[in-house]
Design an enzyme around this catalytic site. Structure first.
Site, short mmCIF file in Angstrom:
data_model
loop_
_atom_site.label_atom_id
_atom_site.label_comp_id
_atom_site.label_asym_id
_atom_site.label_seq_id
_atom_site.Cartn_x
_atom_site.Cartn_y
_atom_site.Cartn_z
N VAL A 109 95.85 22.11 53.35
CA VAL A 109 95.05 22.57 52.20
C VAL A 109 94.32 21.41 51.53
CG1 VAL A 109 95.18 23.59 49.90
CG2 VAL A 109 96.48 24.58 51.79
N ALA A 110 95.03 20.27 51.39
CA ALA A 110 94.44 19.12 50.71
C ALA A 110 93.39 18.42 51.55
CB ALA A 110 95.54 18.13 50.34
N ILE B 119 91.55 19.74 54.49
CA ILE B 119 90.40 20.47 55.01
C ILE B 119 89.37 20.62 53.88
CG2 ILE B 119 89.60 22.68 55.94
CD1 ILE B 119 92.34 22.96 57.28
N GLU C 183 87.42 22.48 52.39
CA GLU C 183 87.00 23.87 52.29
C GLU C 183 86.03 24.12 51.14
OE1 GLU C 183 88.60 27.17 50.87
OE2 GLU C 183 88.50 28.32 52.68
N ASP D 104 44.74 21.96 47.24
CA ASP D 104 43.40 22.42 46.90
C ASP D 104 42.94 21.64 45.67
OD1 ASP D 104 41.07 23.83 46.81
OD2 ASP D 104 41.97 25.78 46.44
N ASN E 201 95.64 17.83 44.89
CA ASN E 201 94.50 18.57 45.42
C ASN E 201 93.77 19.33 44.32
OD1 ASN E 201 92.85 19.63 47.55
ND2 ASN E 201 93.95 21.56 47.32
N ASP F 126 90.03 18.11 44.26
CA ASP F 126 89.03 19.04 44.78
C ASP F 126 88.58 20.08 43.77
OD1 ASP F 126 89.14 17.75 47.16
OD2 ASP F 126 90.46 19.18 48.15
#
Length: 876
Positions: free
Chosen positions: A289-290, A292, A294, A336, A707, A711
């Protein structure tokens, strides 16, 4: 007593009825339209002219979607297992991690969704209608059945209706019927059984006017229109992922799979080494979990959405996430001239008569102005008010000619009842015209591009040459010049006349010069554009000398070799064009096909080109360009094809948008660097410990707690990082740039490995000195947490060292940092969290080591940045 309009049958076959019958049913007037009072009453009865709106993002759905994440699913299972075997403490931490991850994910996705939904509501579609006998421009949602609606080339048809007037009117009905060939519209009744695709006397909501002009009675609006009945055909398309998002999604999957296998290896090796099943199971889950990354895809979406919102505040509407990213890589801008570089507020400067007769010069000039005024497609929206309050609508040139006529006492409305036929402007003819009945004679007046008009007038070579010399004299001073001509038509039937056959042997009248001041902010924008390594080129339908004068005023160094006219571009091959491409700064008298060729030539070079356009025929070039840019005053078709809309038309907006685009690319790199740099730390720590046969330096619940700090809020805060002030001193970034540049790789992998070595060294050293295991784990836990919440400030800039930047200009980041510090202190000194996380209070001496670790980590990152900055390789 009910009016017939109150009893309208929505299934009525309008195409099979006579115009007179439809007019009677709707109780309207083809020459005056509805009254404002009646229109308001019908709006209450029939409702607004809207299609079923796309459902807004459901907050509940966004919340539930967070639980579809594989990692959240794994955590929930792990928590349940812990509860079953009475590991209540671990279960509480795991479920806390689930809740906080869900909250953070929900906040990020909800924020991005709200921004994207608000952006879709910015552009308003307008329509030209007759109300109380006057032409007015209204929001298309206010059209009601019975309204008389005017159509011009480039309009989106705002409702279903029966055609009552048509001048070369053709529409593209692919959105409704799937047929891409344009449909030529006609008058008259059709059999009831006529299929939808063959109803040439009707126009339908959502289709596009490709050419000509027309007028129709609105018969159905909103959900009762043909396209409203099949509203699923016009639902918003799914937001396309940007190139970076696609790269990142694939990268995250690959990294996730690798780490998952590593974690399985950690679990197996731990069990083979005699480890506890629950401990090894939870530690493997926690590391996965920590480690990857994600949160990266969602963080990317937030960065892009926030960037789009910032661009909107500066006057630019970016329509897609992918376009927001591409803006940062723009290296060529094809712009233009009129209304983009100039103010678009044209005024007539001089009328030059070339009429040979016995009338006075003043009378001849008035005759020329009369011709230009009558041929003008501009109109007064509120003629019932006093002249000072009149609102004039139309293209800049048409508006200027009409306003000049008004000042001279020429009231176009006085001639309307004598108008027989219109010749709408198009990009090939480059002029518009009109036929009036005057003194029992039919007179054709035309006004437009002098080069085109000179060649259809009755002039000998000597006279034409003299006029061309006069034209050159006027245009080299930066003036826009139009010419006028007329022809008396004999024995014509307006219902049968082919006006193209009459466009020869006209009587040349004279020139009208117009001036359009350059926007004050454009000079500075051009300077900034060149400084940023972006190459500006002018692509215009104007005369080359007019464009040259404007370009010189904007700082272009222009010689004859730097100008290419459309007719000359047609004469050279692609190979020859490639050789001179770098030299051409001005493309004059270009047509849509030339714009396509210019875009293709630059793209072949690998450049990222932004093309600015406003007309219906610009749409193909806008779609082909890497960034299609439409001006806010342009046609609906141009806006549909564009990626960016300049809401106030100014060129300076695109420079601002490019700067913001570069800023969001910067922020994407910062988020990636921050999240990825710690992705492997726990993997290495745990893996080395297991293979070395020593106790784990950190527990599963401690990893999960870090984490949440690492994150959670900090990476979200980086999405709101203000752009750096040196962005426009950098060169454009290529689209094929790798996801991770050398600097990012060095910070993520090399510094990450060094950090792990230091952490392991401290752990092994103190372990030998017989420190309690819980105390050691608390120290490693604190070191990892300090590392996460301190080096985020290093990620505020990857091109400057930390002492060169403002550390306090992102209040979200400061809040996230403060939360992280308080959460760390609570984890170590708050007894309930001590029990939950198995931490113990630390002594002051230990904090010296912990803070020293944070300082060393920052110093290593800043040293790597300094090396890349010194060598000028921060973008590689």
């Amino acid at each position: 007593m009910l009016k017939e309009v109150d009893k309208i049958d929505n299934e009525k076959k309008w195409h099979s009825l006579k115009v007179e019958e439809v007019v009677r049913i709707f109780d309207t007037d083809v020459n005056k339209g509805l009254s404002e009072k009646e229109a308001k009453e019908r709006l209450k009865k029939f409702g607004t002219n809207r299609l079923p709106e796309e459902k807004s993002f459901s907050r509940l759905k966004i919340l539930l979607d967070q639980f579809t994440s594989p990692l959240i699913f794994i955590l929930v299972i792990a928590g349940i297992i812990c509860l079953v075997i009475n590991e209540t403490t671990d279960a509480i931490v795991i479920f806390s991690a689930v809740i906080l991850n869900v909250i953070v994910g929900f906040f990020q996705e909800n924020k991005a969704s709200q921004i994207l939904m608000s952006l879709k509501k910015v552009v308003k579609h307008e329509a030209e209608v007759l109300r109380d006998g006057h032409l007015k421009v209204i929001d298309s949602t206010l059209i009601v059945p019975g309204d008389i609606v005017i159509l011009n080339a480039g309009n989106k048809v705002p409702a279903d209706g029966l055609i009552i007037e048509t001048y070369e009117l053709t529409t593209n009905e692919a959105a409704l019927t799937g047929e891409w060939m344009p449909t030529h519209k006609t008058l008259g009744r059709l059999p009831q059984a006529t299929p939808l695709a063959d109803r040439d006397n009707m126009v339908y909501m959502g289709t596009v006017v490709e050419n000509g002009k027309g007028k129709f009675i609105a018969t159905e609006t909103g959900v009762n229109t043909e396209i409203g009945k099949i509203a699923t055909m016009v639902q918003e398309t799914k937001e396309e992922k940007s190139p970076y998002q696609k790269k990142l999604a694939n990268f995250s999957k690959i990294v996730g799979i690798i780490i998952l296998f590593i974690c399985i290896g950690i679990f197996v090796e731990g069990m083979l080494s005699g480890g506890n099943f629950i401990e090894m199971f939870t530690i493997s889950i926690a590391v996965a979990v920590a480690s990857i990354p994600e949160g990266l895809p969602v963080a990317m979406t937030v960065v892009l959405a926030v960037g789009m919102q910032r661009i909107l505040k500066k006057g630019g509407l970016v329509k897609k996430l992918a376009s927001a990213e591409t803006l940062g890589s723009t290296s060529v801008i094809a712009t233009d001239k009129t209304a983009t570089l100039t103010e678009g507020k044209m005024v007539v400067r001089e009328i030059i008569s070339k009429i040979s007769n016995n009338n006075s010069e003043e009378n001849n000039k008035n005759f020329i102005l009369k011709a230009a005024t009558l041929a003008s497609e501009a109109f007064i929206e509120n003629p019932e008010e006093i002249k000072e309050n009149w609102i004039v609508r139309g293209r800049p040139t048409d508006k200027a000619l009409l306003e000049a006529g008004i000042k001279a006492g020429i009231n176009k409305q006085d001639f309307e009842k004598y108008k027989l036929l219109e010749l709408p402007f198009n990009s090939e003819r480059k002029f518009n015209g009109v036929i009036y009945n005057e003194n029992e004679q039919s007179i054709l007046y035309i006004c437009g591009a002098p080069e085109k008009i000179l060649h259809i007038c009755n002039l000998n070579n000597e006279k034409r040459k003299q006029l061309e010399e006069k034209l050159e004299e006027l245009t080299k001073n930066g003036l826009r010049v139009v010419a006028t001509a007329y022809k008396t038509l004999k024995n014509i039937d307006v219902n049968k006349i082919n006006i193209e056959d009459e466009l020869k042997d006209l009587n040349f009248m004279g020139f009208i010069s117009l001036e359009d001041p350059i926007r004050k902010e454009v000079k500075e924008a051009m300077k900034l554009c060149r400084q940023a390594g972006v190459n500006p080129i002018i692509v215009t339908g104007d005369h080359k000398l007019t464009a040259k004068a404007v370009a010189k005023e904007l700082g272009f160094e222009i010689k004859e070799k730097n100008i290419l006219e459309g007719k000359d571009l047609d004469k050279i091959s692609d190979i020859e064009f490639e050789k001179i491409l770098d030299n051409i700064k001005i493309y004059a008298r270009v047509e849509p096909r030339h714009k396509m060729r210019i875009v293709a030539a630059w793209q072949k070079r690998g450049e990222v080109i932004a093309m600015i356009g406003d007309g219906i025929n610009d749409a193909p070039a806008l779609k082909k360009a890497d960034i299609g840019v439409a001006v806010g005053s342009g046609t609906e078709v141009a806006k549909e094809a564009a990626d960016l809309i300049l809401l106030n038309d100014s060129f300076s907006i695109i420079i601002t948008a490019i700067e913001e685009g570069r800023g969001l690319l910067d922020n994407i790199r910062k988020v990636i660097t921050y999240l990825m740099s710690d992705s492997f730390t726990e993997v290495i720590l745990i893996g080395v410990s297991i293979f070395a046969g020593v106790p784990l330096p950190i527990t599963a619940v401690q990893i999960l707690y870090i984490n949440l700090i690492e994150d959670g809020l900090p990476n979200m805060a980086l999405a709101f990082e203000p752009k750096e002030n040196d962005l426009m001193q950098q060169k454009p970034q290529k689209l094929n740039v790798p996801l991770l540049n050398k600097e990012m790789k060095s910070i993520i992998f090399i510094i990450g490995l060094i950090t792990d070595l230091i952490l392991l060294s401290v752990f092994f050293l103190l372990l030998r000195q017989n420190y309690e295991l819980d105390y050691l784990r608390t120290m490693i836990f604190a070191m990892l947490a300090i590392d996460s919440i301190s080096y985020v400030f290093c990620c505020k800039s990857l091109r400057k060292n930390i002492w060169q930047i403002n550390l306090f200009n992102n209040k979200f980041l400061l809040g996230a940092w403060l939360f992280g510090v308080l959460a760390l202190i609570a984890a170590i000194y708050f007894p309930p969290l001590n029990m939950l996380l198995k931490t113990t209070p630390l002594y002051l001496d230990s904090w010296k080591i912990i803070i020293g670790m944070g300082v060393i980590n920052i110093a290593l990152i800043e040293f790597v940045k300094w090396i890349f900055i010194r060598n000028g390789k921060t973008q590689e």
